[in-house]
Design a protein around this motif. Structure first.
Motif, short mmCIF file in Angstrom:
data_model
loop_
_atom_site.label_atom_id
_atom_site.label_comp_id
_atom_site.label_asym_id
_atom_site.label_seq_id
_atom_site.Cartn_x
_atom_site.Cartn_y
_atom_site.Cartn_z
N LEU A 122 0.83 -1.20 0.00
CA LEU A 122 0.00 0.00 0.00
C LEU A 122 0.87 1.26 0.00
O LEU A 122 0.63 2.19 -0.77
N LEU A 123 1.90 1.27 0.82
CA LEU A 123 2.82 2.42 0.83
C LEU A 123 3.51 2.56 -0.52
O LEU A 123 3.62 3.68 -1.05
N GLU A 124 3.98 1.45 -1.09
CA GLU A 124 4.65 1.51 -2.40
C GLU A 124 3.71 2.06 -3.47
O GLU A 124 4.11 2.88 -4.29
N ASP A 125 2.46 1.61 -3.44
CA ASP A 125 1.48 2.06 -4.43
C ASP A 125 1.23 3.56 -4.29
O ASP A 125 1.22 4.30 -5.29
N LEU A 126 1.04 4.03 -3.07
CA LEU A 126 0.79 5.46 -2.87
C LEU A 126 2.01 6.29 -3.25
O LEU A 126 1.87 7.35 -3.86
N LEU A 127 3.20 5.81 -2.91
CA LEU A 127 4.41 6.52 -3.30
C LEU A 127 4.54 6.58 -4.82
O LEU A 127 4.90 7.63 -5.37
#
Length: 172
Positions: A122-127
Motif C-alpha cells: 500500500l505504501l509503495e502504491d501510494l508513493l
C-alpha cells in the motif's frame, strides 16, 4: 435465580481477553487456564468456544490481522499517504506484543509477514502515485512508523510521520 446473571461469553470475549493478556503478560498468558481466571470462568467455557489452544491462537491472530489492515481515507494520494503513515505510527495495544510473540511462534510470524507485506504494498502504491518509484522509501517509512511506536509517550508522535512524508515528497 439471581437477576445479576453473568453475561454469556463469546468467542470475541475470549479473543479480547487474549489480546489484552498478550499485551500485558506476553504469550504465556494465551492459555485456557490463565484466560479463564482472567474472565472469572472455567476452562470448559474456553473449550466450548475453541477446539484447543492452537485454534484459539488462529482465531485471535485472524481477527487481529483483519483489524490491523490499513484503511485508506478518501482524498488524493498525498493525503492518503500522509494519513496512512501517521496511522501506522500509532500502534494498537497488542501489536508490539504480537511482534514479540512472532519471534517464537510460526502462526504469529506468518500473520505479521502478511500484514507487513500488505502495508508495504500500500505504501509503495501510494508513493508510486505521487511519483516516487523507489520501493526502499516504503520500507523506510514503514520502519520509521514501527520504530516510533516503541518510543516513550512524550516522544514525537504520529505528526512526526506526516513531517517525514512531507520531506520525502519535497525530494521528488
Amino acid at each position: 435465580m439471581s437477576s445479576l446473571a453473568k453475561p454469556r461469553l463469546t468467542q470475541d470475549t475470549w479473543i479480547d481477553a487474549g489480546l489484552d493478556a498478550l499485551a500485558e503478560h506476553g504469550p504465556e498468558a494465551l492459555k485456557a487456564e490463565p484466560l479463564a481466571r482472567r474472565l472469572g470462568t472455567t476452562k470448559g467455557s474456553f473449550y466450548w468456544h475453541f477446539k484447543d489452544v492452537p485454534d484459539f491462537h488462529r482465531a485471535l491472530l485472524g481477527r487481529w490481522e483483519a483489524a490491523a489492515q490499513p484503511a485508506l481515507p478518501s482524498g488524493s494520494a498525498v493525503i492518503q499517504l500522509r494519513e496512512l503513515a501517521q496511522a501506522l505510527a500509532t500502534a494498537d495495544h497488542s501489536e508490539p506484543a504480537i511482534r514479540a510473540w512472532g519471534r517464537s511462534n510460526a502462526q504469529a510470524k506468518a500473520a505479521l509477514k502478511r500484514l507487513d507485506m500488505a502495508r508495504l504494498e500500500l505504501l509503495e502504491d501510494l508513493l508510486a502515485q505521487v511519483g516516487i518509484g523507489n520501493p526502499e522509501m516504503a520500507r523506510i517509512l514503514y520502519a520509521t512508523a514501527l520504530g516510533m511506536r516503541g518510543m516513550e509517550s512524550d516522544a514525537p508522535g504520529p505528526d512526526a510521520m506526516g513531517t517525514l512524508v512531507d520531506l520525502v515528497l519535497a525530494l521528488r
